[in-house]
Design a protein around this motif. Structure first.
Motif, PDB file in Angstrom:
ATOM      1  N   CYS A 102       3.277  -5.905  -9.082  1.00 29.96           N
ATOM      2  CA  CYS A 102       4.677  -5.458  -9.143  1.00 29.96           C
ATOM      3  C   CYS A 102       4.845  -4.080  -8.511  1.00 29.96           C
ATOM      4  CB  CYS A 102       5.165  -5.444 -10.581  1.00 29.96           C
ATOM      5  SG  CYS A 102       5.456  -7.097 -11.239  1.00 29.96           S
ATOM      6  N   ASP A 103       3.884  -3.190  -8.716  1.00 31.22           N
ATOM      7  CA  ASP A 103       3.948  -1.872  -8.074  1.00 31.22           C
ATOM      8  C   ASP A 103       3.924  -2.004  -6.558  1.00 31.22           C
ATOM      9  OD1 ASP A 103       4.015  -0.687 -10.579  1.00 31.22           O
ATOM     10  OD2 ASP A 103       1.883  -0.129 -10.566  1.00 31.22           O
ATOM     11  N   ARG A 104       3.058  -2.876  -6.047  1.00 27.00           N
ATOM     12  CA  ARG A 104       2.988  -3.078  -4.594  1.00 27.00           C
ATOM     13  C   ARG A 104       4.275  -3.693  -4.053  1.00 27.00           C
ATOM     14  NH1 ARG A 104      -2.497  -5.258  -2.096  1.00 27.00           N
ATOM     15  NH2 ARG A 104      -1.304  -4.647  -0.269  1.00 27.00           N
ATOM     16  N   LEU A 105       4.826  -4.654  -4.794  1.00 29.11           N
ATOM     17  CA  LEU A 105       6.074  -5.289  -4.363  1.00 29.11           C
ATOM     18  C   LEU A 105       7.241  -4.311  -4.411  1.00 29.11           C
ATOM     19  CD1 LEU A 105       5.616  -8.740  -6.095  1.00 29.11           C
ATOM     20  CD2 LEU A 105       5.621  -8.299  -3.631  1.00 29.11           C
ATOM     21  N   ALA A 106       7.285  -3.486  -5.441  1.00 27.50           N
ATOM     22  CA  ALA A 106       8.358  -2.495  -5.542  1.00 27.50           C
ATOM     23  C   ALA A 106       8.304  -1.524  -4.367  1.00 27.50           C
ATOM     24  CB  ALA A 106       8.255  -1.745  -6.863  1.00 27.50           C
TER      25      ALA A 106
END
Length: 188
Positions: free
Chosen positions: A82-86
């Protein structure tokens, strides 16, 4: 859209291979582990196949773990994804995965609920889980990638160390080597 799965990368087991060559055929030598070898016989890995809606091209994101996949590691891996996608500007991850025991635990369901509520309140990537039917691995497009990856990292004549194996796996999937997903101290 992301397709999540876990796999084991064995230092001993050899994948089925077909090879063309001049002269003698390529033979995979059966390997054994010395009693003093500190590395495990196999390493577990989480993977997310990210489809082009979130990335410039289809990509596989990998994180190795110490030990085996468990709920606490699953939630850590999902938070990392999720951090990478954000960072790429995504707001929702449609997560397709199987019914592995560590995916359907109360701990993971609670984490998903809390994570999605936090993402709704303060921003972030929501996760919409979509479970595959039981005993249907062919519906997950990351599964054949594991098979082909295991063929690409095979070493015919010697035993790889765990670090060499991880480096080869990451090279095969064209992704950087990341730190292992750590077991949270409250679980260890």
């Amino acid at each position: 859209m992301g397709f999540e799965d876990e796999t084991w990368w064995s230092r001993l087991a050899r994948p089925a291979l077909h090879a063309w060559g001049d002269g003698e055929p390529l033979r995979l030598v059966a390997q054994t582990v010395a009693a003093a070898d500190p590395d495990p016989k196999a390493v577990a890995c989480y993977g997310l196949l990210v489809r082009p809606a979130f990335a410039a091209a289809e990509a596989v994101w990998l994180r190795f773990v110490d030990g085996r996949p468990i709920s606490a590691l699953t939630t850590r891996f999902l938070a990392w994804c999720c951090d990478r996608l954000a960072a790429q500007g995504a707001t929702t991850l449609v997560l397709v995965w199987d019914n592995a025991g560590w995916h359907v635990t109360a701990e993971v369901r609670r984490w998903l609920r809390d994570h999605n509520q936090r993402a709704h309140r303060v921003g972030g990537v929501r996760i919409v889980p979509c479970f595959l039917p039981t005993k249907s691995p062919w519906l997950n497009p990351i599964e054949p990638k594991w098979v082909h990856g295991k063929r690409r990292v095979a070493e015919p004549a010697r035993l790889l160390t765990a670090a060499e194996l991880e480096t080869r796996v990451c090279a095969a999937f064209d992704c950087p080597v990341s730190d292992h997903v750590a077991i949270p101290k409250e679980v260890a």
